[in-house]
Design an enzyme around this catalytic site. Structure first.
Site, PDB file in Angstrom:
ATOM      1  N   GLY A 139       2.405   2.448  -1.924  1.00 31.98           N
ATOM      2  CA  GLY A 139       0.999   2.392  -1.532  1.00 31.98           C
ATOM      3  C   GLY A 139       0.668   0.937  -1.277  1.00 31.98           C
ATOM      4  N   SER A 142       9.021   1.601  -2.448  1.00 32.93           N
ATOM      5  CA  SER A 142       8.107   0.764  -1.651  1.00 32.93           C
ATOM      6  C   SER A 142       7.374  -0.258  -2.524  1.00 32.93           C
ATOM      7  CB  SER A 142       7.155   1.683  -0.883  1.00 32.93           C
ATOM      8  OG  SER A 142       6.439   0.972   0.081  1.00 32.93           O
ATOM      9  N   HIS A 146      10.711  -1.396   3.393  1.00 32.57           N
ATOM     10  CA  HIS A 146      10.436  -0.947   4.784  1.00 32.57           C
ATOM     11  C   HIS A 146      10.845  -2.034   5.769  1.00 32.57           C
ATOM     12  CE1 HIS A 146       8.019   2.522   3.415  1.00 32.57           C
ATOM     13  NE2 HIS A 146       7.406   1.703   2.576  1.00 32.57           N
TER      14      HIS A 146
END
Lengths: 234, 234
Positions: free
Chosen positions: A90, A122, A159
């Protein structure tokens, strides 16, 4: 003694939530019947409850109960007793601010050195680095510090995205951003592509998954590290 | 009384530095023989000197001398006497940290209310908003605050990018990031596409350039504002 799985993303394109990591997670949490989920990063602004339900749904398949940290009166104490912890992705700024305000960061750091199994995806992976300063996220809230867990002796860029060939967009590429970071920080950065993860066992950091990682060291040209290699930068 | 040009980018794809804004800048700085350049954002980590030389090269065509703010012993005092100011793009965190440390932010804010012509590109545009919290940049340094000039009653997202159709990347889109911002902040956000700029005259904020802008208001669906429209959100 450390025991972590640090994944670039929770979900690979076309796949279901955490599905690509299922065999690894079954092994990783094999001694846990109940783990704590940290939903503080709230992707897209969803509630702690809804985000926790998502994690619960996946871990039910492994017969592991998931409890959201927001359900405890004393979150730091809950971490100190946890069999395992999973921090979801998030917004990293939001996550780090909450970790400080709830005094979870310190408690979590202590448990990582006690071999407690940890999973990050993440933003939850980003915070395993020395600082959150190679996040891709927007600074939607102001955390009291950018310092994070330091469970690995480098920073992580989850990412990780290669420059798009032929792009006409004038915004900085990921590589340019990390180069800017290195003008002010000496810490190596691991660019972790989606679908890859770092497996941490004691003090050995191994790249896993289908892709190579891009390694950025200050004053060095970036280079590719093949999967299943040990990450030795620090 | 305010007089600003807030551009999404310094350079459009295939063009030379600031070239697409040349007629507007000739008019904007028509009464100035010398302006101050703020190179603090250091794109790609280049030095204050090299970055200032780039600005000097462009403004020579308009017969305007450019002096880098780093050349002054007292930067805040220099701003208080400037005929005009240009803040270039780069890393917004670095820019804001320096603006605070050099006590330039307050001095600059005062001059903006005295009708002094100001040009911002990218990070230099971002800081004209109420906060830097809708920047796209990496938090490579820790600024003492995210609060910025507030020369416009909204926030700006420069280099605004539409979601890439068919993308398999799982990182958040720009729209998702701004949505997350709105879970914690009520401030409207103007998504400013490359090649567009906001013209500020007194208290009128007009979108200029070839593109529409994407307007994000908390608890509202985002929508397009055509170019040459007045931005009325606040």
């Amino acid at each position: 003694m450390k025991n972590l799985i640090l994944a670039s993303t929770s979900t690979v394109h076309g796949g279901a939530y955490l599905d690509y990591l299922k065999p690894q997670l079954a092994q990783h949490f094999k001694d846990a019947s109940r783990i704590i989920f940290i939903p503080y990063a709230r992707p897209g602004g969803i509630s702690h409850e809804l985000y926790t339900a998502k994690a619960q749904e996946f871990f039910k398949q492994l017969n592991i109960e998931v409890v959201g940290i927001h359900q405890f009166k004393n979150p730091a104490e809950a971490i100190s007793k946890a069999q395992g912890v999973f921090t979801g992705g998030g917004n990293t700024f939001l996550l780090v601010k909450q970790l400080y305000e709830q005094k979870v960061l310190e408690a979590l750091r202590n448990r990582l050195y006690e071999n407690m199994p940890y999973l990050g995806t993440s933003a939850g992976t980003n915070i395993a680095g020395v600082s959150m300063q190679t996040t891709n996220d927007m600074p939607i809230v102001y955390p009291p510090s950018f310092k994070t867990l330091g469970a690995v002796p480098f920073n992580i860029n989850p990412h990780y995205l290669d420059p798009v060939e032929g792009s006409t967009h004038m915004g900085e590429t990921r590589e340019t951003r990390i180069k800017e970071f290195h003008h002010f920080n000496a810490l190596p950065v691991v660019g972790l592509r989606e679908g890859s993860w770092i497996e941490v066992k004691k003090r050995v950091y191994t790249l896993r998954g289908p892709h190579s990682a891009r390694i950025f060291e200050a004053d060095k040209a970036p280079y590719e590290l093949p999967t299943d290699s040990v990450i030795t930068v620090s």
